[in-house]
Scaffold this motif. Structure first.
Motif, mmCIF file in Angstrom:
data_model
loop_
_atom_site.group_PDB
_atom_site.id
_atom_site.type_symbol
_atom_site.label_atom_id
_atom_site.label_comp_id
_atom_site.label_asym_id
_atom_site.label_seq_id
_atom_site.Cartn_x
_atom_site.Cartn_y
_atom_site.Cartn_z
ATOM 1 N N ASP A 171 0.845 -1.193 0.000
ATOM 2 C CA ASP A 171 0.000 0.000 0.000
ATOM 3 C C ASP A 171 0.883 1.246 0.000
ATOM 4 N N ALA A 172 0.225 2.399 -0.013
ATOM 5 C CA ALA A 172 0.968 3.657 -0.179
ATOM 6 C C ALA A 172 1.786 4.008 1.059
ATOM 7 N N ASP A 173 1.554 3.273 2.176
ATOM 8 C CA ASP A 173 2.397 3.488 3.361
ATOM 9 C C ASP A 173 3.549 2.503 3.388
ATOM 10 N N GLY A 174 3.668 1.713 2.324
ATOM 11 C CA GLY A 174 4.771 0.749 2.241
ATOM 12 C C GLY A 174 4.491 -0.566 2.934
ATOM 13 N N ARG A 175 3.249 -0.760 3.427
ATOM 14 C CA ARG A 175 2.919 -2.024 4.105
ATOM 15 C C ARG A 175 2.676 -3.132 3.077
ATOM 16 N N GLU A 176 3.155 -4.354 3.401
ATOM 17 C CA GLU A 176 3.020 -5.506 2.490
ATOM 18 C C GLU A 176 1.860 -6.377 2.934
ATOM 19 N N TYR A 177 1.132 -6.917 1.936
ATOM 20 C CA TYR A 177 0.014 -7.830 2.218
ATOM 21 C C TYR A 177 0.138 -9.063 1.337
ATOM 22 N N ILE A 178 -0.168 -10.236 1.887
ATOM 23 C CA ILE A 178 -0.361 -11.405 1.028
ATOM 24 C C ILE A 178 -1.775 -11.254 0.481
ATOM 25 N N ASP A 179 -1.914 -11.323 -0.846
ATOM 26 C CA ASP A 179 -3.141 -10.892 -1.514
ATOM 27 C C ASP A 179 -4.052 -12.061 -1.924
ATOM 28 N N PHE A 180 -5.277 -12.081 -1.376
ATOM 29 C CA PHE A 180 -6.291 -13.054 -1.786
ATOM 30 C C PHE A 180 -7.474 -12.346 -2.451
ATOM 31 N N LEU A 181 -7.293 -11.015 -2.718
ATOM 32 C CA LEU A 181 -8.330 -10.287 -3.459
ATOM 33 C C LEU A 181 -8.117 -10.487 -4.961
ATOM 34 N N ALA A 182 -6.832 -10.448 -5.360
ATOM 35 C CA ALA A 182 -6.428 -10.708 -6.755
ATOM 36 C C ALA A 182 -7.198 -9.807 -7.737
ATOM 37 N N SER A 183 -7.388 -8.552 -7.317
ATOM 38 C CA SER A 183 -8.118 -7.578 -8.129
ATOM 39 C C SER A 183 -9.510 -8.098 -8.488
ATOM 40 N N TRP A 184 -10.142 -8.845 -7.565
ATOM 41 C CA TRP A 184 -11.505 -9.419 -7.734
ATOM 42 C C TRP A 184 -11.510 -10.562 -8.740
ATOM 43 N N GLY A 185 -10.349 -11.185 -8.979
ATOM 44 C CA GLY A 185 -10.350 -12.406 -9.790
ATOM 45 C C GLY A 185 -9.376 -12.457 -10.961
ATOM 46 N N PRO A 186 -9.109 -11.351 -11.658
ATOM 47 C CA PRO A 186 -8.281 -11.424 -12.878
ATOM 48 C C PRO A 186 -6.894 -12.036 -12.707
ATOM 49 N N LEU A 187 -6.256 -11.839 -11.559
ATOM 50 C CA LEU A 187 -4.825 -12.121 -11.445
ATOM 51 C C LEU A 187 -4.538 -13.564 -11.035
ATOM 52 N N ILE A 188 -4.996 -14.487 -11.890
ATOM 53 C CA ILE A 188 -4.807 -15.916 -11.605
ATOM 54 C C ILE A 188 -3.334 -16.302 -11.720
ATOM 55 N N LEU A 189 -2.532 -15.488 -12.394
ATOM 56 C CA LEU A 189 -1.082 -15.744 -12.475
ATOM 57 C C LEU A 189 -0.310 -14.862 -11.497
ATOM 58 N N GLY A 190 -1.010 -14.156 -10.635
ATOM 59 C CA GLY A 190 -0.363 -13.262 -9.683
ATOM 60 C C GLY A 190 -0.102 -11.890 -10.312
ATOM 61 N N HIS A 191 0.422 -10.982 -9.484
ATOM 62 C CA HIS A 191 0.652 -9.594 -9.939
ATOM 63 C C HIS A 191 1.895 -9.509 -10.822
ATOM 64 N N ALA A 192 1.798 -8.733 -11.894
ATOM 65 C CA ALA A 192 2.956 -8.405 -12.749
ATOM 66 C C ALA A 192 3.686 -9.665 -13.203
ATOM 67 N N HIS A 193 2.935 -10.623 -13.753
ATOM 68 C CA HIS A 193 3.588 -11.842 -14.267
ATOM 69 C C HIS A 193 4.555 -11.429 -15.397
ATOM 70 N N PRO A 194 5.791 -11.885 -15.361
ATOM 71 C CA PRO A 194 6.806 -11.434 -16.333
ATOM 72 C C PRO A 194 6.378 -11.573 -17.802
ATOM 73 N N LYS A 195 5.709 -12.718 -18.134
ATOM 74 C CA LYS A 195 5.333 -12.907 -19.549
ATOM 75 C C LYS A 195 4.277 -11.882 -19.961
ATOM 76 N N VAL A 196 3.377 -11.567 -19.036
ATOM 77 C CA VAL A 196 2.300 -10.615 -19.356
ATOM 78 C C VAL A 196 2.877 -9.205 -19.482
ATOM 79 N N VAL A 197 3.716 -8.845 -18.519
ATOM 80 C CA VAL A 197 4.304 -7.491 -18.530
ATOM 81 C C VAL A 197 5.166 -7.282 -19.773
ATOM 82 N N LYS A 198 5.944 -8.296 -20.116
ATOM 83 C CA LYS A 198 6.853 -8.182 -21.284
ATOM 84 C C LYS A 198 6.036 -7.974 -22.561
ATOM 85 N N ALA A 199 4.957 -8.726 -22.691
ATOM 86 C CA ALA A 199 4.129 -8.611 -23.905
ATOM 87 C C ALA A 199 3.488 -7.225 -23.988
#
Ligand code: KE4
Length: 424
Positions: A45-73
């Protein structure tokens, strides 16, 4: 800028300080947080706190955040331009993947959100059948389209707003709302209106009243009764598509709808929705057919390449057993902690989506879901947040895991949840 600053400034220029109501944390109280970074299973978050995420942006991030193959493409594509307004090759690539992976889809149309997908699907069904009624289930949420924002599950249910101002009752009364998992109610509705019902739309595994599995044979029953009355069956697989199996819930349960709505995972985190079905029905969509639907950024090349990388990874890796195992580990761990604390709860899980309800009742529809103690849920949510675990800020939503959640992340999350439960 820290959380406080961002949220304060947001309140000056955004209604409720958000671009989607549930992000304001009204259902869980306290100040919302702003997220600034995600990597794998974690967000900051904007205060620098880390969270293990089970929201996954309400579902889209089945490969997790910033997956290298997705970001590269995405990175490579943006240098070629962000949008053209004419066909680009990537929308054809993504369409081929959808047709290959989703059993009932032979042709698909991309839009920019799940709402656009369900809105267009209902218009198509009404256009193809010439009928006016729509059947939906109480507690299911299909986006904020007028005809479907009638006792919806997500957002509206959390706020307890029955429908919303701005929808003329002439429109709302064309939507028939029945309890989920209730065959008699569906049979009665069809007995009375059957020949005038254009479509029945359902989340094959509802996520928006919390996760509520369809009872044995219920989806097959919906397939049969809609076929009997010439009503089109629409599966809203915006959450379940590519999540429960390569081919979504329709593959998992072996039931094929006439129209499928997709979103979330389909765009891998970029704004993409879609509706698809057999060639005959989809040939009725403009410009091939008469049913109009359009969109400036539909098939946007940058969003398409994110979807292509996401679906290719899921098609080639089929990580569904791994995802199911991870969610089973998490849900059993949470159940054990609450049992030891003597807190009444029910956990409904299908594959890698689950919901923890604070009730001792079996949750099989929206009425039983609403017996949950939402006050206790709000306290639980905030204790988790304080201990570095992020779940959806609403009792009536689904938790998700991704391929980026390692076993150690699940174990660490259970450690943090254990501390939170002790503080309850
Ligand atoms: P969007 O228009 O939000 O992309 O999709 C609407 C939609 C359609 N169908 C289903 C089954 C959905 O779950 C959704 C959207 N889901 C909600 C929460 N589950 C999105 C979160 C929000 O509204 O901010």
């Amino acid at each position: 800028m820290n959380n406080e600053r961002i949220i304060t400034e947001a309140l000056e220029v955004l209604p409720g300080g958000v671009n989607s109501p549930v992000r304001a944390f009204k259902a869980v109280g306290g100040k919302p947080i702003a997220l600034v970074k995600g990597r794998g299973a974690k967000v900051w978050d904007a205060d620098g706190r880390e969270y293990i995420d089970f929201l996954a942006s309400w579902g889209p991030l089945i490969l997790g955040h910033a997956h290298p193959k997705v970001v590269k493409a995405v990175e490579e594509e943006v240098w070629k331009g962000l949008s053209f307004g004419l066909t680009n090759p990537h929308e054809v690539r993504l369409a081929h993947l959808v047709v290959e992976m989703v059993p009932s889809v032979e042709k698909v149309r991309f839009v920019n959100s799940g709402t656009e997908a369900t809105m267009s699907a209902v218009r198509l069904a009404r256009g193809v059948t010439g009928r006016k009624y729509v059947v939906k289930f109480d507690g299911c949420y299909h986006g904020h389209y007028d005809s479907l924002l009638v006792s919806a599950g997500s957002g509206v249910a959390t706020f307890g707003i029955p429908g919303t101002p701005g929808i003329p009752e002439e429109i709302a009364k064309l939507t028939l709302v029945v309890p989920f998992n209730n065959r008699e109610a569906v049979e009665e509705t069809f007995r009375r209106y059957g020949d005038d019902i254009a479509c029945l739309i359902v989340e094959p595994v509802p996520g928006n009243m919390g996760v509520v599995p369809p009872e044995e044979g219920f989806l097959q029953f919906l397939r049969e009764i809609t076929r009997e009355y010439g009503t089109l069956l629409i599966f809203d697989e915006v959450i379940t598509g590519f999540r429960l199996a390569k081919g979504g819930a329709q593959e998992l349960f072996g039931v094929e709808p006439d129209i499928t709505c997709l979103g979330k995972v389909l765009g891998g985190g970029m704004p993409v929705g879609a509706y698809g079905g057999g060639k005959e029905i989809m040939s009725q969509v403009a410009p091939e057919g008469p049913v109009y639907q359009a969109g400036t950024l539909s098939g946007n090349p940058v969003a398409m390449v994110a979807g292509v990388q996401t679906l290719k990874e899921l098609r080639d890796r089929e990580p569904y057993e791994e995802l199911d195992r991870k969610m089973e580990r998490l849900s059993e761990g949470v159940a054990g902690l609450l049992k030891d604390k003597g807190i009444a709860h029910r956990i409904n899980r299908v594959g890698s989506m689950m919901t923890l309800f604070f009730t001792d009742r079996e949750v099989r529809d929206f009425a039983s879901a609403k017996t949950s103690d939402t006050e206790l849920f709000a306290k639980f949510f905030r204790k988790l947040l304080d201990n570095g675990v992020l779940i959806p800020p609403s009792q009536f939503e689904a938790w998700f895991v991704s391929t980026a959640h390692e076993e150690r992340d699940i174990d660490e999350a259970l450690e943090r949840i254990s501390r939170a439960v002790k503080e309850l």
